[in-house]
Scaffold this active site. Sequence first.
Site, PDB file in Angstrom:
ATOM      1  N   LYS A 178       0.465  -1.182  -0.124  1.00 40.64           N
ATOM      2  CA  LYS A 178      -0.233  -0.058  -0.078  1.00 40.64           C
ATOM      3  C   LYS A 178       1.110   1.787  -0.025  1.00 40.64           C
ATOM      4  O   LYS A 178       2.172   1.428   0.544  1.00 40.64           O
ATOM      5  CB  LYS A 178      -0.924  -0.167   1.444  1.00 40.64           C
ATOM      6  CG  LYS A 178      -2.083   1.460   1.355  1.00 40.64           C
ATOM      7  CD  LYS A 178      -2.203   1.434   2.941  1.00 40.64           C
ATOM      8  CE  LYS A 178      -3.037   2.989   3.056  1.00 40.64           C
ATOM      9  NZ  LYS A 178      -4.062   2.723   4.441  1.00 40.64           N
ATOM     10  N   GLU A 223      -8.714  12.198  12.596  1.00 38.88           N
ATOM     11  CA  GLU A 223      -7.745  11.324  12.200  1.00 38.88           C
ATOM     12  C   GLU A 223      -6.530  11.346  14.014  1.00 38.88           C
ATOM     13  O   GLU A 223      -5.943  12.159  14.077  1.00 38.88           O
ATOM     14  CB  GLU A 223      -7.089  10.513  11.788  1.00 38.88           C
ATOM     15  CG  GLU A 223      -5.985   9.379  12.200  1.00 38.88           C
ATOM     16  CD  GLU A 223      -6.082   8.173  10.760  1.00 38.88           C
ATOM     17  OE1 GLU A 223      -5.043   7.630  10.877  1.00 38.88           O
ATOM     18  OE2 GLU A 223      -6.171   9.170  10.131  1.00 38.88           O
TER      19      GLU A 223
END
Length: 425
Positions: A178, A223
């Site tokens: 990723k 976040e």
Amino acid sequence: MTAAPATTALRVRTRPIRLTGPLLDVLPADSGVLSWVREGEGIVGWGEVARFTGTGPDRFADADRWWQEFCAGLDVRDDVALPGTGAVAFASFTFADDSPGSVLVVPRVVVGRRGSRAWMTEIVPAGGPEPAPSALPAVTPVRPGGRLRYSDGRVSPSRYRTVVAEAARRMRAGELGKAVLAHDVVARAETPLDPRFLLHGLSRGYPTCWSYAVDGLVGATPELLLRLSDGLVESRVLAGTIWPGERRDQTPSTSSGTYDLGGALFGSGKDRREHAYAVDSLAASLRPLVRDLEVPAAPRVLTLPNVSHLASDVRGHLDPARPVSLLGLLGAVHPTAAVGGTPTAAAAALISEIEGMDRGRYAGPVGYLDTRGGGELGIALRCAELDGATARLFAGCGIVADSDPDVEVREAAAKMRAVREALQG
């Protein structure tokens, strides 16, 4: 590393105050706006008594050492004793090691609120009689920037599409699992942009996010990278995204015939894999440093006005036999797979090679530190870097082997919507 500490000994005084209006309303104009606010609670600050700037892979350790040395020389009296009281440093670090601009700013004045309690902290030169408490500043009008003109940044949407396609090709070839790739857009206003205007808009539109401002970087992040308080370490990992208008299939998925975005996101194999990479990388970094680490078996869906994310809340406790500071933890976990990729080194190399821009402090840690060793640090997402009448907006997406470049371009646009709407007012 460079640092500009105060030239005289400093006295820090935190006193309870009565605060009836929103925290952001007390910020004066043109005073170096600083903010870390969520759902009406947090801290704001202005003025400056000391500053650290650094770069390189040791920037977190250098900042930690500077902060501890700075705190050791303070005369502190804290009549409130809550997280965020006493002296604090607002922090904003670059994403990449070699990018300049990581900063700690110690404000002269901080106003905070937690629950029903509010306070003001002031830092003044030591010596002489105890100063009388200052009054809150008069509220000054927040200036809109006027009509905005948008243009491509250093990475246009068409280039971003090409970069995403190349990254996905390399993942299918087995080079990495990723990578998070970003692009930028530039907005130009008619007059210099007031960071308070953007802060107010983001706080109204995204109250469950942390609305932050440090040294010209303004945003609202969902976040939480790290929170440390009384030995408890907490983190909220977000990875995997869906938004209104993005349909994973064309079949209504509720009894009323509407489309269940959260259910589609939770059932997406691509998004679940992306999320697992992010959670696993954070947990692997924290396990050597904390005990009793709790990692959810499955994520939940966090819904925001513009997008929904897969979210996992991770927590643990510092090991008293091996104490580590908040910035020490930060040096161990950044960059997580949520903003970098996995494996970490391979993802960082790919980003540096193909992304085509210096992110600066976008996707880097942002938040605050206090004198008791605690604090909160989020990830600088949904943000703009303000410079006079110009704002540089950023958005990024997690790319895996089966990512569709056209979908990722639309996802980045959906994420930018938060800042674009707040700038427009």
